[in-house]
Design an enzyme around this catalytic site. Sequence first.
Site, mmCIF file in Angstrom:
data_model
loop_
_atom_site.group_PDB
_atom_site.id
_atom_site.type_symbol
_atom_site.label_atom_id
_atom_site.label_comp_id
_atom_site.label_asym_id
_atom_site.label_seq_id
_atom_site.Cartn_x
_atom_site.Cartn_y
_atom_site.Cartn_z
ATOM 1 N N ARG A 83 -13.288 13.878 6.845
ATOM 2 C CA ARG A 83 -11.962 14.508 6.960
ATOM 3 C C ARG A 83 -11.657 15.347 5.730
ATOM 4 O O ARG A 83 -11.079 16.423 5.810
ATOM 5 C CB ARG A 83 -10.886 13.436 7.145
ATOM 6 C CG ARG A 83 -10.901 12.816 8.537
ATOM 7 C CD ARG A 83 -10.066 11.563 8.571
ATOM 8 N NE ARG A 83 -8.677 11.828 8.203
ATOM 9 C CZ ARG A 83 -7.855 10.912 7.657
ATOM 10 N NH1 ARG A 83 -8.292 9.691 7.419
ATOM 11 N NH2 ARG A 83 -6.621 11.235 7.379
ATOM 12 N N LYS B 279 -7.980 -0.625 6.822
ATOM 13 C CA LYS B 279 -8.332 -1.251 5.547
ATOM 14 C C LYS B 279 -7.418 -2.428 5.235
ATOM 15 O O LYS B 279 -7.851 -3.457 4.716
ATOM 16 C CB LYS B 279 -8.269 -0.209 4.419
ATOM 17 C CG LYS B 279 -9.479 0.721 4.440
ATOM 18 C CD LYS B 279 -9.372 1.828 3.412
ATOM 19 C CE LYS B 279 -8.359 2.867 3.824
ATOM 20 N NZ LYS B 279 -8.472 4.138 3.136
ATOM 21 N N HIS C 259 0.841 -1.198 0.000
ATOM 22 C CA HIS C 259 0.000 0.000 0.000
ATOM 23 C C HIS C 259 0.874 1.245 0.000
ATOM 24 O O HIS C 259 1.847 1.322 0.731
ATOM 25 C CB HIS C 259 -0.915 0.014 1.234
ATOM 26 C CG HIS C 259 -1.906 1.137 1.229
ATOM 27 N ND1 HIS C 259 -3.133 1.029 0.609
ATOM 28 C CD2 HIS C 259 -1.842 2.382 1.743
ATOM 29 C CE1 HIS C 259 -3.780 2.174 0.752
ATOM 30 N NE2 HIS C 259 -3.021 3.006 1.438
ATOM 31 N N ASP D 104 -14.168 3.823 8.215
ATOM 32 C CA ASP D 104 -13.197 4.654 7.492
ATOM 33 C C ASP D 104 -13.866 5.408 6.353
ATOM 34 O O ASP D 104 -13.513 6.551 6.068
ATOM 35 C CB ASP D 104 -12.043 3.809 6.950
ATOM 36 C CG ASP D 104 -11.046 4.665 6.177
ATOM 37 O OD1 ASP D 104 -10.438 5.551 6.808
ATOM 38 O OD2 ASP D 104 -10.903 4.488 4.956
ATOM 39 N N SER E 278 -6.590 4.942 9.404
ATOM 40 C CA SER E 278 -7.356 4.794 8.168
ATOM 41 C C SER E 278 -6.717 3.740 7.268
ATOM 42 O O SER E 278 -7.375 2.805 6.788
ATOM 43 C CB SER E 278 -7.416 6.153 7.457
ATOM 44 O OG SER E 278 -7.842 6.019 6.124
#
Length: 444
Positions: A168, A187, A82, A161, A183
Amino acid sequence: MNMVEIITHKKLGMELRSDEIEAFVEAAAHGTAPDYQLAALLMAIRLNGMTAEETKNLAMAMAHSGDMADLRAIPGIKVDKHSTGGVGDTTTLILAPLVSACGVPVAKMSGRGLGHTGGTLDKLESIPGMSVSETEEQFIQQVNTEGIAVIGQTGTLAPADKTLYALRDVTSTVDSLPLIASSIMSKKLASGADAIVLDVKTGSGAIMQTLEGSLELAKAMVEIGTLAGKPVHALITGMEQPLGTHVGNSLEVKEAIDVLAGRTKGDLLEVSLLLGSHMLMLAGKARDEEDGKAQLSAALYSGAGLQKLRDMIRAQGGNAQVCDDLSLLPQAPIVRRITVGCSGVIQDMDTMALGMAAQAMGAGRVQKTDVIDPSVGYILSVRIGDTVEADTMLCEIHARTEEDALRAEASIRRAITIGDTPVKKPPLWYAVVTCDGVIYKEME
Ligand code: URA
Ligand code: CA
């Protein structure tokens, strides 16, 4: 639980108890508290921060706020990767096929573009016919038959999230370390991988622009993964300039294919090999970075990596011939080549502005409901430290209209500083963070 009391505690700088954090996450996931109370708490967290304990509790509660994907039906160690987000950052499209070609199953759930950064799903969707939505069963089956699948999130993973991220975005609370760490990790934990490689960007195009901030974010995420029993390697990599030369969805797919076909080398390939080698290490396939890079390079030069990309595209309904005929990708009607216009040395780039230039052309969304134009973007021909002449090519702009091309040209020129001082090429990476600590790249 009383939301006003929880907000008050954080407003006063107190440490939230785990039951308070769980109540907040529950309210976000199920819509049982109004947005203004959730937003007020987000701002209190942004201003007063969170302890490591609170951050871990928040990530865990968010991970468990919806379905948890179960990938046990896929044999082997599943390693996810990620990125915190970048410009011209197409590493997934290169390393996922290469890692798969080395015999490690790649079961990856990716995201869409966010703000000035691009997203893997949007890039994949620029391939004619390509689908990025599958059920968990289809996803598992594809990984078992093809060795690779890259799709959007299945089911309802980390719904808290979803709510909090949207809030946000519109309340100026994105840039909070505990909120970013929870966050991303919520995930990753919910998507079922056994181990995780994180690409934490640093520099003018990154969510955390300083090395200190990026290191702190990396440490927080490694700690969360470790607590959840999932090994994490976080690499701090440079986003002082776009990673690849191509910015925009189909242009980035083209660049990834050029790299996998062995036609293009450079920083994008180097960082892909680095991140991929850590995926192979976590999967138990490589002893160290050097061994991992050697295996990945072999898969590249044999053509096995490009074949994996063809297999994945075909399995997801796309036209795999794009891998051999780039003209099948969406093409913009206007193509303009721009020269630098003066001589000097490329000093610096405002990479966030470069990302926003592509977004403004239609490569990204300004509002959630915006439809992306897969064909638009630009190819940057210069890098920091390059010596240029007036007639050196600066970029090739692919636009929908002449006006868009002119606006993009002005934005790109503004974002690139040219001067007389010699400048060193910025490092590709700075440090690797694991549960054993931080290893810094040796700086010369
Ligand atoms: N990417 C995410 O998924 N969440 C953040 O908060 C920032 C980047
Ligand atoms: Ca800079």
